[in-house]
Design a protein around this motif. Structure first.
Motif, PDB file in Angstrom:
ATOM      1  N   TYR A 139       0.850  -1.197   0.000  1.00 43.67           N
ATOM      2  CA  TYR A 139       0.000   0.000   0.000  1.00 43.67           C
ATOM      3  C   TYR A 139       0.885   1.246   0.000  1.00 43.67           C
ATOM      4  N   ARG A 140       0.636   2.140  -0.933  1.00 45.20           N
ATOM      5  CA  ARG A 140       1.490   3.319  -1.075  1.00 45.20           C
ATOM      6  C   ARG A 140       0.660   4.565  -1.380  1.00 45.20           C
ATOM      7  N   LEU A 141       1.190   5.689  -0.945  1.00 44.33           N
ATOM      8  CA  LEU A 141       0.558   6.981  -1.190  1.00 44.33           C
ATOM      9  C   LEU A 141       1.566   7.887  -1.885  1.00 44.33           C
ATOM     10  N   LYS A 142       1.095   8.645  -2.868  1.00 42.04           N
ATOM     11  CA  LYS A 142       1.941   9.600  -3.584  1.00 42.04           C
ATOM     12  C   LYS A 142       1.289  10.974  -3.537  1.00 42.04           C
ATOM     13  N   MET A 143       2.001  11.946  -2.983  1.00 42.39           N
ATOM     14  CA  MET A 143       1.511  13.321  -2.953  1.00 42.39           C
ATOM     15  C   MET A 143       2.652  14.255  -2.585  1.00 42.39           C
ATOM     16  N   CYS A 144       2.445  15.536  -2.750  1.00 41.93           N
ATOM     17  CA  CYS A 144       3.421  16.545  -2.344  1.00 41.93           C
ATOM     18  C   CYS A 144       2.835  17.299  -1.148  1.00 41.93           C
ATOM     19  N   LEU A 145       3.208  16.871   0.035  1.00 44.92           N
ATOM     20  CA  LEU A 145       2.669  17.461   1.263  1.00 44.92           C
ATOM     21  C   LEU A 145       3.111  18.912   1.421  1.00 44.92           C
ATOM     22  N   LYS A 146       2.197  19.735   1.904  1.00 44.08           N
ATOM     23  CA  LYS A 146       2.490  21.129   2.209  1.00 44.08           C
ATOM     24  C   LYS A 146       2.015  21.429   3.628  1.00 44.08           C
ATOM     25  N   PRO A 147       2.584  22.428   4.275  1.00 47.10           N
ATOM     26  CA  PRO A 147       2.178  22.746   5.659  1.00 47.10           C
ATOM     27  C   PRO A 147       0.873  23.513   5.720  1.00 47.10           C
ATOM     28  N   THR A 148      -0.192  22.890   5.224  1.00 43.53           N
ATOM     29  CA  THR A 148      -1.512  23.517   5.236  1.00 43.53           C
ATOM     30  C   THR A 148      -2.544  22.502   5.703  1.00 43.53           C
ATOM     31  N   LEU A 149      -3.642  22.997   6.227  1.00 39.51           N
ATOM     32  CA  LEU A 149      -4.726  22.113   6.645  1.00 39.51           C
ATOM     33  C   LEU A 149      -5.286  21.351   5.455  1.00 39.51           C
ATOM     34  N   THR A 150      -5.390  22.014   4.305  1.00 42.46           N
ATOM     35  CA  THR A 150      -5.900  21.360   3.096  1.00 42.46           C
ATOM     36  C   THR A 150      -5.063  20.138   2.742  1.00 42.46           C
ATOM     37  N   SER A 151      -3.745  20.272   2.839  1.00 41.77           N
ATOM     38  CA  SER A 151      -2.851  19.164   2.508  1.00 41.77           C
ATOM     39  C   SER A 151      -3.000  18.011   3.495  1.00 41.77           C
ATOM     40  N   VAL A 152      -3.141  18.338   4.778  1.00 46.29           N
ATOM     41  CA  VAL A 152      -3.341  17.298   5.793  1.00 46.29           C
ATOM     42  C   VAL A 152      -4.644  16.537   5.539  1.00 46.29           C
ATOM     43  N   LEU A 153      -5.699  17.269   5.241  1.00 48.62           N
ATOM     44  CA  LEU A 153      -6.993  16.628   4.991  1.00 48.62           C
ATOM     45  C   LEU A 153      -6.957  15.798   3.715  1.00 48.62           C
ATOM     46  N   LEU A 154      -6.210  16.263   2.716  1.00 47.03           N
ATOM     47  CA  LEU A 154      -6.059  15.474   1.488  1.00 47.03           C
ATOM     48  C   LEU A 154      -5.329  14.169   1.786  1.00 47.03           C
ATOM     49  N   ALA A 155      -4.311  14.228   2.643  1.00 46.57           N
ATOM     50  CA  ALA A 155      -3.599  13.006   3.027  1.00 46.57           C
ATOM     51  C   ALA A 155      -4.535  12.032   3.727  1.00 46.57           C
ATOM     52  N   ILE A 156      -5.392  12.534   4.605  1.00 48.38           N
ATOM     53  CA  ILE A 156      -6.351  11.674   5.309  1.00 48.38           C
ATOM     54  C   ILE A 156      -7.361  11.085   4.321  1.00 48.38           C
ATOM     55  N   HIS A 157      -7.778  11.879   3.329  1.00 51.07           N
ATOM     56  CA  HIS A 157      -8.663  11.366   2.280  1.00 51.07           C
ATOM     57  C   HIS A 157      -8.002  10.188   1.566  1.00 51.07           C
ATOM     58  N   GLU A 158      -6.748  10.349   1.174  1.00 50.36           N
ATOM     59  CA  GLU A 158      -6.043   9.279   0.460  1.00 50.36           C
ATOM     60  C   GLU A 158      -5.833   8.066   1.357  1.00 50.36           C
ATOM     61  N   LEU A 159      -5.576   8.298   2.630  1.00 46.19           N
ATOM     62  CA  LEU A 159      -5.424   7.178   3.562  1.00 46.19           C
ATOM     63  C   LEU A 159      -6.735   6.419   3.725  1.00 46.19           C
ATOM     64  N   GLY A 160      -7.846   7.115   3.538  1.00 50.36           N
ATOM     65  CA  GLY A 160      -9.139   6.424   3.547  1.00 50.36           C
ATOM     66  C   GLY A 160      -9.213   5.376   2.450  1.00 50.36           C
ATOM     67  N   HIS A 161      -8.665   5.701   1.271  1.00 44.99           N
ATOM     68  CA  HIS A 161      -8.605   4.726   0.181  1.00 44.99           C
ATOM     69  C   HIS A 161      -7.768   3.515   0.591  1.00 44.99           C
ATOM     70  N   ILE A 162      -6.626   3.794   1.224  1.00 45.03           N
ATOM     71  CA  ILE A 162      -5.723   2.704   1.590  1.00 45.03           C
ATOM     72  C   ILE A 162      -6.335   1.811   2.663  1.00 45.03           C
ATOM     73  N   ILE A 163      -7.031   2.419   3.623  1.00 37.82           N
ATOM     74  CA  ILE A 163      -7.738   1.615   4.628  1.00 37.82           C
ATOM     75  C   ILE A 163      -8.765   0.715   3.954  1.00 37.82           C
ATOM     76  N   HIS A 164      -9.470   1.248   2.949  1.00 39.19           N
ATOM     77  CA  HIS A 164     -10.435   0.437   2.204  1.00 39.19           C
ATOM     78  C   HIS A 164      -9.742  -0.716   1.495  1.00 39.19           C
ATOM     79  N   TYR A 165      -8.602  -0.430   0.846  1.00 39.83           N
ATOM     80  CA  TYR A 165      -7.842  -1.495   0.187  1.00 39.83           C
ATOM     81  C   TYR A 165      -7.476  -2.587   1.188  1.00 39.83           C
TER      82      TYR A 165
END
Length: 246
Positions: free
Chosen positions: A139-165
């Motif tokens: 299981y892998r995630l690819k993104m360019c993290l930034k120090p913003t709330l939007t970026s953190v929430l996007l990471a959690i969104h993508e982790l939701g996919h991985i939890i489903h997998y």
């Protein structure tokens, strides 16, 4: 019929929100760019696809003088030396609490990509199940993290996919990927929206701002959530609707 009924219920609210954004953007760009007869130009909505409007939050936020959870979290994230480790720690804490102890694979971060670091890559976030026999590196995630709330929430969104997998790892290939891509996206958004509230963010230790929640603060933070999901509004509402609510 169910979907049409739900849209009928929330449509008046979306009309008012859409009109408010149009009014605020017209103040910034003028009537020649944002007028009452045409759709809002997507190139000024802070997203190349016009899907998420969180990029225009500073221009359209209601009650800008009120304390902001978004600003507090951004300030906190900007002080972190290892942003990806910090964000994944937040995600681990949140997902374990939400999913009754389910956690990510220990070496998930080792095989994932969180920064461009000079590589030729697309920064659009995505989550992957490589279907390897061993869970190490599966299981892998690819993104360019930034120090913003939007970026953190996007990471959690993508982790939701991985939890489903992970939860569907023993299912058939068709069931594992879901018959409808929208279903998979709704899983990611479930995690995203569940964490998008001041109390949950404070529980995760992200807030360095102490305040008593008021109606104005609540409206300001709810506007952040709506802007991140406003593609529905811009897609379904005709210009005449937003003109009336302006």
């Amino acid at each position: 019929q169910t979907v049409e009924g739900l849209w009928k219920d929330v449509k008046p609210l979306f009309e008012q929100l859409h009109g408010f954004v149009r009014y605020k953007l017209r103040e910034v760009y003028g009537n020649e760019v944002v007028n009452l007869e045409s759709p809002i130009p997507s190139n000024i909505l802070g997203d190349i696809w016009g899907m998420k409007w969180s990029g225009i939050y500073p221009l359209v936020t209601p009650y800008p003088k009120q304390p902001s959870v978004v600003d507090a979290v951004a300030k906190n994230l900007a002080t972190q030396d290892n942003l990806s480790q910090h964000v994944m720690m937040i995600a681990d804490l949140y997902l374990k609490d939400m999913l009754d102890g389910i956690n990510l694979i220990d070496n998930f971060r080792t095989y994932s990509v969180f920064a461009q670091d000079g590589r030729s890559m697309t920064c659009m976030a995505s989550a992957w199940d490589l279907l390897t026999p061993d869970e190490a590196g599966r299981y892998r995630l690819k993104m360019c993290l930034k120090p913003t709330l939007t970026s953190v929430l996007l990471a959690i969104h993508e982790l939701g996919h991985i939890i489903h997998y992970k939860l569907m790892s023993n299912a058939t290939f068709v069931d594992r990927n879901s018959q409808n891509p929208a279903f998979h996206e709704s899983i990611g958004d479930t995690f995203y929206l569940a964490v998008m509230n001041p109390k949950t963010l404070e529980m995760l230790g992200e807030l360095c701002l102490q305040f008593t929640e008021t109606r104005r603060i609540s409206i300001r933070e709810l506007s952040t959530m709506w802007l991140s999901k406003s593609r529905t509004c811009n897609t379904l509402l005709q210009p005449s609707y937003s003109s009336n609510s302006s």
